[in-house]
Design a protein around this motif. Structure first.
Motif, short mmCIF file in Angstrom:
data_model
loop_
_atom_site.label_atom_id
_atom_site.label_comp_id
_atom_site.label_asym_id
_atom_site.label_seq_id
_atom_site.Cartn_x
_atom_site.Cartn_y
_atom_site.Cartn_z
N TYR A 8 0.84 -1.26 -0.04
CA TYR A 8 0.03 0.14 0.02
C TYR A 8 0.98 1.28 0.06
O TYR A 8 0.62 2.32 -0.67
N LEU A 9 1.95 1.26 0.94
CA LEU A 9 2.78 2.41 0.87
C LEU A 9 3.43 2.59 -0.22
O LEU A 9 3.72 3.68 -0.78
N ARG A 10 3.73 1.38 -1.07
CA ARG A 10 4.79 1.61 -2.10
C ARG A 10 3.77 2.16 -3.23
O ARG A 10 4.26 3.29 -4.19
N ALA A 11 2.60 1.90 -3.28
CA ALA A 11 1.66 2.39 -4.34
C ALA A 11 1.33 3.85 -3.65
O ALA A 11 1.05 4.69 -4.90
N GLN A 12 1.12 4.00 -2.61
CA GLN A 12 0.92 5.56 -2.29
C GLN A 12 2.16 6.45 -2.63
O GLN A 12 1.83 7.70 -3.09
N GLN A 13 3.37 6.09 -2.60
CA GLN A 13 4.49 6.63 -2.72
C GLN A 13 4.58 7.12 -4.45
O GLN A 13 4.97 8.06 -4.83
N ALA A 14 4.03 5.84 -5.18
CA ALA A 14 4.17 6.32 -6.69
C ALA A 14 2.93 7.26 -6.92
O ALA A 14 3.22 8.05 -7.93
N ALA A 15 1.85 7.07 -6.44
CA ALA A 15 1.02 8.25 -6.64
C ALA A 15 1.25 9.79 -6.14
O ALA A 15 1.21 10.68 -7.10
N LEU A 16 2.12 9.80 -5.15
CA LEU A 16 2.69 11.08 -4.86
C LEU A 16 3.71 11.53 -5.80
O LEU A 16 3.85 12.74 -6.27
N ALA A 17 4.44 10.52 -6.19
CA ALA A 17 5.62 10.99 -6.87
C ALA A 17 5.20 11.24 -8.50
O ALA A 17 5.58 11.97 -9.42
N ALA A 18 3.67 10.80 -8.90
CA ALA A 18 3.18 11.34 -10.22
C ALA A 18 2.73 12.60 -10.06
O ALA A 18 2.15 13.32 -11.33
N ILE A 19 2.80 13.48 -9.01
CA ILE A 19 2.31 14.85 -8.95
C ILE A 19 3.28 15.72 -9.88
O ILE A 19 4.34 15.71 -9.63
N PRO A 20 2.53 16.42 -11.02
CA PRO A 20 3.40 17.11 -11.77
C PRO A 20 4.01 18.37 -11.04
O PRO A 20 2.99 19.44 -11.04
N PRO A 21 5.20 18.61 -10.86
CA PRO A 21 5.67 19.92 -10.40
C PRO A 21 5.20 21.06 -10.99
O PRO A 21 4.74 22.18 -10.65
N GLU A 22 5.21 21.10 -12.55
CA GLU A 22 4.92 22.15 -13.41
C GLU A 22 3.62 22.54 -13.50
O GLU A 22 3.25 23.87 -13.42
N ALA A 23 2.74 21.73 -13.19
CA ALA A 23 1.18 21.93 -13.02
C ALA A 23 0.91 22.51 -11.62
O ALA A 23 0.19 23.26 -11.70
N VAL A 24 1.42 22.04 -10.72
CA VAL A 24 1.26 22.80 -9.47
C VAL A 24 1.77 24.08 -9.50
O VAL A 24 1.05 24.96 -8.78
N ALA A 25 3.00 24.30 -9.94
CA ALA A 25 3.38 25.77 -10.01
C ALA A 25 2.55 26.69 -10.68
O ALA A 25 2.39 27.79 -10.40
N GLU A 26 1.71 26.06 -11.77
CA GLU A 26 0.92 26.87 -12.60
C GLU A 26 -0.45 27.32 -11.71
O GLU A 26 -0.79 28.20 -11.68
N LEU A 27 -0.87 26.38 -10.87
CA LEU A 27 -1.89 26.64 -10.02
C LEU A 27 -1.52 27.63 -8.98
O LEU A 27 -2.31 28.17 -8.53
N ILE A 28 -0.20 27.48 -8.48
CA ILE A 28 0.28 28.48 -7.46
C ILE A 28 0.06 29.73 -8.20
O ILE A 28 -0.33 30.72 -7.40
N GLU A 29 0.56 29.77 -9.29
CA GLU A 29 0.33 31.23 -9.92
C GLU A 29 -1.00 31.79 -10.19
O GLU A 29 -1.11 32.96 -10.09
N LEU A 30 -1.82 30.68 -10.46
CA LEU A 30 -3.02 31.06 -10.73
C LEU A 30 -3.66 31.61 -9.23
O LEU A 30 -4.58 32.55 -9.38
N LEU A 31 -3.34 30.89 -8.31
CA LEU A 31 -3.87 31.62 -6.77
C LEU A 31 -3.24 32.87 -6.44
O LEU A 31 -4.14 33.61 -5.85
N ARG A 32 -2.17 33.01 -6.75
CA ARG A 32 -1.42 34.30 -6.74
C ARG A 32 -2.09 35.41 -7.57
O ARG A 32 -2.25 36.24 -6.80
N THR A 33 -2.33 34.92 -8.67
CA THR A 33 -2.92 36.20 -9.50
C THR A 33 -4.35 36.46 -8.83
O THR A 33 -4.81 37.60 -8.90
N ALA A 34 -5.08 35.42 -8.46
CA ALA A 34 -6.50 35.56 -7.88
C ALA A 34 -6.34 36.40 -6.46
O ALA A 34 -7.06 37.26 -6.37
#
Length: 195
Positions: A8-34
């Motif tokens: 379970y933990l191995r699969a959980q780590q894979a899910a977390l590792a799949a988070i795309p940093p560039e897409a999160v950075a875009e959302l941070i900038e979207l919130l900053r603009t808001a």
């Protein structure tokens, strides 16, 4: 049981590792603009996703806002039980988020839908309405993607169908959005003067 936990933990780590940093950075900038434009931010989802939206609104509205010169205007549309149940009872459950947005949302506001399946009718309907009204739309979904992934302007897909793993990864994304403002003083610069 130990093997199940390890897997379970191995699969959980894979899910977390799949988070795309560039897409999160875009959302941070979207919130900053808001934040700079004094826009509102709305989040919604069902079940565990509803809890994640409440948690996000708390962290952005309190923790992140405490670090800024002006506070975020953020609401979780999952939190007003009497309004939710009135809308569900008097109209339909698929209207519980869109009818709240009709009271509050303006063009340029940020609307975040969170769903593992990406197919929840109330989330789909709210995102579609928000997009039509000129809101900035975000969908956090699992591997099935669903209609939400096609409707939203910004989409992050966690490539898993396990509800617990996807919800944990989505909360990780929502925490990143909040802690970016808590832990990066450069993001907290004063808003630009109106043009």
């Amino acid at each position: 049981m130990k093997d199940w936990i390890i897997n379970y933990l191995r699969a959980q780590q894979a899910a977390l590792a799949a988070i795309p940093p560039e897409a999160v950075a875009e959302l941070i900038e979207l919130l900053r603009t808001a934040w700079r434009e004094n826009r509102q931010i709305f989040a919604f989802g069902n079940g565990g996703s509803a809890a994640n939206c409440s948690h996000f609104a708390t962290d952005l509205g309190k923790g992140a806002s405490d670090k800024l010169s002006r506070r975020f205007r953020v609401l979780s549309l999952t939190d007003n039980v009497s309004w939710l149940t009135a809308l569900g009872n008097d109209y339909a459950y698929e209207d519980v988020f869109v009818r709240q947005l009709q009271n509050y949302a303006q063009p340029g506001d940020v609307v975040i839908g969170v769903s593992v399946s990406g197919s929840s009718p109330n989330c789909v309907k709210a995102l579609a309405w928000a997009r039509e009204q000129g809101c900035r739309t975000v969908a956090l979904v699992g591997a099935k993607r669903g209609p939400m992934a096609s409707l939203a302007e910004h989409v992050i897909v966690i490539p898993d169908t396990h509800y617990g793993r996807v919800e944990d990864a989505q909360m990780g994304i929502l925490h990143l959005l909040c802690y970016a403002f808590m832990e990066n003083p450069a993001l907290a610069s004063p808003p630009a003067p109106p043009q």
